[in-house]
Design a protein around this motif. Structure first.
Motif, PDB file in Angstrom:
ATOM      1  N   TYR A  36       4.316  34.090  67.797  1.00 31.43           N
ATOM      2  CA  TYR A  36       4.725  32.796  68.347  1.00 31.43           C
ATOM      3  C   TYR A  36       5.537  32.061  67.303  1.00 31.43           C
ATOM      4  CZ  TYR A  36       4.599  27.974  69.979  1.00 31.43           C
ATOM      5  OH  TYR A  36       4.954  26.708  70.366  1.00 31.43           O
ATOM      6  N   SER A  37       6.627  31.479  67.732  1.00 30.25           N
ATOM      7  CA  SER A  37       7.431  30.659  66.831  1.00 30.25           C
ATOM      8  C   SER A  37       7.870  29.397  67.555  1.00 30.25           C
ATOM      9  CB  SER A  37       8.663  31.432  66.334  1.00 30.25           C
ATOM     10  OG  SER A  37       9.546  31.724  67.397  1.00 30.25           O
ATOM     11  N   THR A  38       7.935  28.326  66.811  1.00 34.19           N
ATOM     12  CA  THR A  38       8.439  27.059  67.334  1.00 34.19           C
ATOM     13  C   THR A  38       9.313  26.431  66.272  1.00 34.19           C
ATOM     14  OG1 THR A  38       7.847  24.873  68.209  1.00 34.19           O
ATOM     15  CG2 THR A  38       6.355  25.841  66.583  1.00 34.19           C
ATOM     16  N   VAL A  76      11.060  23.975  56.835  1.00 36.27           N
ATOM     17  CA  VAL A  76      11.675  22.659  57.039  1.00 36.27           C
ATOM     18  C   VAL A  76      13.187  22.854  57.017  1.00 36.27           C
ATOM     19  CG1 VAL A  76      11.969  20.331  56.136  1.00 36.27           C
ATOM     20  CG2 VAL A  76       9.749  21.463  55.958  1.00 36.27           C
ATOM     21  N   SER A  77      13.879  22.311  58.008  1.00 36.59           N
ATOM     22  CA  SER A  77      15.329  22.478  58.103  1.00 36.59           C
ATOM     23  C   SER A  77      16.012  21.114  58.106  1.00 36.59           C
ATOM     24  CB  SER A  77      15.703  23.251  59.368  1.00 36.59           C
ATOM     25  OG  SER A  77      15.223  22.589  60.527  1.00 36.59           O
ATOM     26  N   GLN A 105      15.130  15.924  60.057  1.00 37.16           N
ATOM     27  CA  GLN A 105      14.508  17.031  59.340  1.00 37.16           C
ATOM     28  C   GLN A 105      13.576  17.732  60.321  1.00 37.16           C
ATOM     29  OE1 GLN A 105      11.440  16.645  55.998  1.00 37.16           O
ATOM     30  NE2 GLN A 105      13.322  17.046  54.839  1.00 37.16           N
ATOM     31  N   GLY A 106      13.927  18.962  60.659  1.00 42.08           N
ATOM     32  CA  GLY A 106      13.132  19.703  61.631  1.00 42.08           C
ATOM     33  C   GLY A 106      12.106  20.588  60.955  1.00 42.08           C
ATOM     34  N   THR A 107      11.038  20.885  61.654  1.00 42.74           N
ATOM     35  CA  THR A 107      10.001  21.780  61.126  1.00 42.74           C
ATOM     36  C   THR A 107       9.925  23.030  61.996  1.00 42.74           C
ATOM     37  OG1 THR A 107       8.264  20.708  62.429  1.00 42.74           O
ATOM     38  CG2 THR A 107       8.659  19.876  60.200  1.00 42.74           C
ATOM     39  N   SER A 108       9.422  24.093  61.424  1.00 42.92           N
ATOM     40  CA  SER A 108       9.260  25.343  62.166  1.00 42.92           C
ATOM     41  C   SER A 108       7.955  26.007  61.744  1.00 42.92           C
ATOM     42  CB  SER A 108      10.438  26.285  61.913  1.00 42.92           C
ATOM     43  OG  SER A 108      10.491  26.675  60.549  1.00 42.92           O
TER      44      SER A 108
END
Length: 1018
Positions: free
Chosen positions: A373-375, A241-242, A348-351
């Motif tokens: 894989y990353s998002t 979480v960013s 708040q971004g998620t990864s």
């Protein structure tokens, strides 16, 4: 008696057997991967055991309180004092002594290394979901300065090794991935989980083998190769979480409304004074007379809700009073709500990141394959980055003498991009919108009252900007071992990339409103880079312990890039020149070790480049270096010193211009003349152009003491670049304003320190510390009396590249509230006329000192590490402040500190008055700020499950869970969001991008990321 002796012997044997203890355990690297073939030995005895393919071992002890010595090739030996345990997990750290270093063409033992090379192991690469691999290396090793251009996902990162070496060409280092020198810049997209090691070649002796492209240093990335034995499967997953680590203190709706009220009154006041010529005016409102609009008066009138004001002149008493009504939009604002624009654009971004790899094989064929894989969502709305990686590595022993290796990496990325920072549609531009206004989502997010202001939310919701990257990196190599002295290597590599950008801006957007269908823009770029290498290696023992090694080889590289571009606003495709260049090279390296004391190396490379005319096409770049291991000298007798090695080197490397064929007149397809195609000249020819040449002297010292519990290195260097390529002014009658020529000289000099210590090492507890410090001083020593200025940065003789060169702000006139600017260096003579003030050097965006400090602690099954990264002695220009912190300019939203501006004669402040006539931000040192910072870059807590638990989970080889944070804390006095920033306008070209540095123009801060993950080995 005989029976008595027999009983005694039996009792002794029974006692001995009962006292023996079996110790079982595993030996792993820092990534928790088993180390095969490690030696576990009881100190002072010949009793030892070897680890198997999974790193497991067992050994018989006498009482469980012995001292173990663990050693493995490529790792620092460890001593562990046992305390009665019957199981033990040992984590080994990559060694600096005796470790093999990849030098690009062949490899060398660090024992024999005479050049300056830094190594970053796989375990040092941060586990954070950082889009750029370069970000993971920030603060990790000396001499490598990494500066982020923005926290927006997918943005480039600036990397400098010992400072920049060019003014007009790229200053990025040469990246070599599995032997392939890249032109696609795809090093940023390599899967971090696949990296085996990273070597950073810094001095001329290390880089000269790469000749013309090594002026900025070389970074060699080696990915994991095929293994042996039973197949091992590694799986890892990470969730993060960013968020923005900071929000600026910006005026709220009420404060912005008060500013709007003042903006109205100041506009009326200026009209009366400037337009009507009134002097010594008073203001009348609600029956009260005010001789000044000071802060108290302003707040009183604002709170009373006056709807008209009158101005009278006390000097011209016969002049009629002038009355103004408060405009209707102001009352609309008072009735409107308010908006916190930072909350509207930050999120708040998620990864998510998942990876699986397979490794194993036989003696004849080893394999490694992976998929990842990353998002990741950015912290600004509308920003998202996805990446897929696939890799395959095969190592084959075809015969006893012939072996082959294949490496393939596939990369696909999809970047949901945002507009450029200075574009009004960029989300962070919203912070200067009026907080006293609101917007209507049902009306294209248009702002309710001040509807002429463009809302970036409109851009985010009614446009899409997607950039994709399809790339393949690969290499195939063969090694033929003639005998134990002579071998031949040949390999070929490809670097293929296809970039596509698809932009659509709907008719609701500012750019798309020109037509009823909006705007569409599509671009394609295809990069084809091919490399062929071949070399012979001869190694022999000359006499006694002397050793000779010779490498002789050649290479050929061919690179092409083609571009297509179309825009619905233009009837025909736009003309974009492509690029094409080739290099042909021959090189050699001779190394000689004289006993175990002295090491010498001589190397040279001859390069030919299609970028130069035949007269200057070839350049020769030699280097020489030597090392003296003082600790092996007969006179040296210090038992606590394990290593004391003195190194020195000198050499030349080169650099080529970014553009192709500048030695000749080039043309590109331009607009049409009627129905006929036309060509337009692209440059003036200069057949005398030649290589930029960088000479570098380096002296270093490597040391290790107390059984290598403390190791480190110190380096001092002087790097001088001559024949700098630079645009020189020419007569405009030529059709051009400049022509490239070799006219300049630049110097970088500094020092680097690396220190590592094993503070505590027992069977249950270990603690290590790593510190690196770097300092670089850059100076343009000669520029033929020329200069280049872009915005607030400049190239000037006698100054560091990119110094801040602008008007010097010295304060505010307490009588008038006007800004004051210096007319001289000391600031004793001032003016309030911005145009009259000369530019002068007011700051330096190049840091004096940078580095990192890492601590790693392990207790039983727990591991804890944290790293501080820091930058000192650097200035930044808060260009955002030209709008956000500029005395209410254009009545935009303002930072909280602007409340303390000048209001009336006698006010003492450093913030000028609100001036409705000021519609253009005037750059000055008013927004120059210290960019020093200390950042808690990474902190990670890991738990490794013990064997007893793994057995109950189906016999897993290993399993660990962790929680980690990136950019958790930043200690700084910088006034903007983030001091790790450097904006450049992509339209400024390579020279403009080299000049522009240390500028914060609505830059997104680096995100604070909290993550957790799991790693499983099967």
């Amino acid at each position: 008696m005989k029976h008595y002796l027999t009983c005694l012997v039996a009792m002794y044997m029974a006692f001995s057997l009962s006292a023996q203890v079996t110790l079982r355990g595993t030996v792993t690297d820092a990534g928790n991967k088993g180390i095969a073939g490690a030696t576990v030995q009881i100190e002072g005895t010949s009793i030892s055991a070897l680890t198997d393919a999974t790193g497991a071992f067992s050994i018989q002890l006498t009482d469980g309180y012995e001292t173990l010595v663990i050693s493995a090739e490529g790792f620092s030996p460890q001593k562990i004092y046992l305390t009665g345990h019957t199981s033990l997990n040992i984590s080994m750290k990559s060694s600096s002594k005796g470790n093999v270093v990849n030098t690009g063409i062949g490899s060398q033992s660090k024992d024999e290394l005479t050049s300056s090379v830094s190594s970053i192991s796989a375990e040092d690469v941060s586990p954070a979901p950082l889009i750029n691999l370069e970000q993971a290396n920030q603060g990790v090793t000396a001499g490598l300065f990494v500066q982020n251009s923005s926290g927006t996902l997918g943005q480039p990162t600036q990397v400098r090794i010992r400072g920049g070496s060019s003014l007009s060409a790229s200053n990025q280092p040469l990246y070599v991935v599995d032997g392939v020198p890249l032109t696609s810049q795809n090093q940023s997209n390599i899967n971090p989980s696949n990296i085996a090691s990273i070597e950073i070649l810094k001095d001329a002796s290390a880089t000269a083998i790469y000749g013309t492209r090594a002026a900025n240093g070389v970074i060699i990335i080696t990915t994991k190769d095929g293994g042996s034995g039973k197949m091992q499967v590694n799986v890892d997953y990470q969730f993060g979480v960013s968020e923005t680590p900071k929000k600026l203190d910006i005026q709220n709706g009420d404060e912005n409304l008060l500013q709007t009220f003042e903006y109205i009154l100041r506009g009326y006041e200026d009209f009366v004074i400037e337009g009507r010529g009134y002097e010594e005016i008073d203001l009348i409102a609600d029956g009260q007379t005010y001789d000044n609009i000071d802060r108290a008066t302003l707040e009183a009138l604002y709170n009373s809700g006056v709807d008209e004001v009158t101005f009278v002149s006390t000097f011209f008493t016969s002049a009629p009073p002038i009355t103004f009504n408060i405009p209707g939009f102001y009352n609309q604002l008072r009735a409107s709500g308010s908006t916190n624009w930072q909350n509207e654009v930050f999120r708040q971004g998620t990864s998510h990141r998942a990876n699986v790899d397979f490794q194993g094989g036989s003696e004849q064929l080893g394999y490694f394959a992976s998929a990842g894989y990353s998002t990741q969502e950015g912290i600004l709305i509308g920003n998202k980055f996805d990446r897929f990686n696939g890799s395959l590595s095969l190592d084959s022993k075809i015969t006893d003498k012939l072996s082959a290796n294949l490496n393939l990496n596939y990369i696909y990325t999809k970047d949901n991009r945002l507009p450029e920072n200075q574009d009004l549609g960029f989300p962070l531009q919203a912070i200067v919108l009026p907080a006293s206004d609101t917007y209507d989502p049902n009306n294209n997010y248009q702002i309710d009252v001040r509807s002429l202001e463009y809302n970036p939310l409109t851009e985010v919701n009614y446009s899409s900007n997607v950039a994709s990257n399809n790339s393949v990196l690969g290499g195939l190599g063969f090694t033929y071992q003639v005998n134990d002295k002579l071998s031949f290597d040949v390999n070929g590599g490809i670097d293929l990339a296809k970039y596509e950008t698809d932009l659509f801006q709907g008719p609701q957007t500012q750019e798309g409103a020109g037509t009823g269908n909006g705007r569409t823009r599509v671009s394609d770029e295809n990069v084809t880079n091919k490399i062929f290498n071949g070399w012979a290696t001869y190694t022999t023992d000359v006499s006694g312990s002397d050793k000779l090694s010779v490498i002789l080889g050649g290479s050929y590289q061919d690179s092409k890039a083609t571009f297509t571009f179309s825009d619905s606003f233009f009837p025909r495709d736009a003309a974009i020149p492509g690029s094409a260049f080739a290099f042909v090279s021959a090189y050699t390296r001779v190394s000689y070790s004289l006993g175990d004391q002295f090491d010498f190396q001589v190397s040279g490379r001859m390069d030919g480049s299609s970028k130069f005319s035949e007269a200057n096409r070839y350049g020769f770049f030699p280097a020489v270096s030597a090392g003296w291991k003082l600790n092996n000298a007969p006179f040296f007798n210090v038992s606590t010193v394990d290593l004391l090695k003195l190194r020195a080197s000198y050499g030349l490397v080169g650099n080529t211009p970014t553009d192709d064929f500048l030695y000749r007149q080039n043309y590109y397809r331009s607009t049409r003349y009627g129905v006929e195609a036309t060509l337009e000249p692209a440059n003036l020819a200069n057949e005398n152009l030649k290589w930029e040449t960088t000479s570098q002297f380096n002296v270093g010292l490597d040391f290790g003491i107390m059984n290598s519990r403390i190791t480190g290195s110190f380096d001092y260097y002087i790097k001088t670049t001559s024949d700098l390529l630079f645009p020189v002014p020419v007569s405009l009658t030529s059709g051009f304003s400049t022509i490239f020529d070799n006219i300049g000289e630049m110097e970088n000099k500094g020092f680097e320190i690396n220190l590592s210590s094993t503070n505590v090492q027992t069977s249950d507890f270990s603690w290590t510390t790593d510190l690196n410090l770097s300092s670089n001083k850059n100076t343009i020593t000669e520029l033929n009396n020329q200069q280049a200025i872009v915005g607030v940065n400049a190239f000037l003789e006698g100054q560091s590249a990119g110094v801040f060169y602008m008007k010097k702000f010295v304060g505010v006139d307490p009588d008038t509230g006007n800004a004051l600017y210096a007319l001289d260096e000391e600031g004793e003579l001032t003016t309030d006329n911005w145009s009259e003030a000369p530019r002068m050097v007011v700051g330096d965006p190049n840091p004096d000192l940078f580095g990192g400090l890492t601590n790693s602690v392990a207790y039983k099954n727990f591991e804890f590490s944290f790293m501080f990264q820091f930058v000192m002695g650097v200035d930044l220009y808060f260009q955002t402040g030209e709008f956000l912190s500029n005395s209410g300019i254009l009545n935009l939203g303002q930072s909280q500190d602007q409340v303390n501006r000048w209001y009336a004669p006698g006010d003492v402040t450093n913030i000028p008055k609100l001036d409705p006539a000021n519609n253009f931000p005037l750059s000055s040192s008013r927004w120059l700020s210290s960019g020093d910072y200390v950042r808690l870059k990474n902190i990670t807590l890991t738990y490794n499950f013990p064997e007893s638990v793994l057995g109950s989970l189906g016999g897993l080889r290993n399993m660990s869970i962790y929680v980690s944070a990136t950019n958790l804390l930043t200690f700084t006095d910088y006034i903007g969001y983030d001091p790790d920033v450097s904006y450049f306008d992509p339209l400024d070209g390579i020279i403009g991008q080299n000049i522009s540095r240390g500028v914060d123009n609505f830059n997104t801060p680096q995100p604070r990321i909290i993550m957790t993950g799991i790693k499983i080995g099967l």
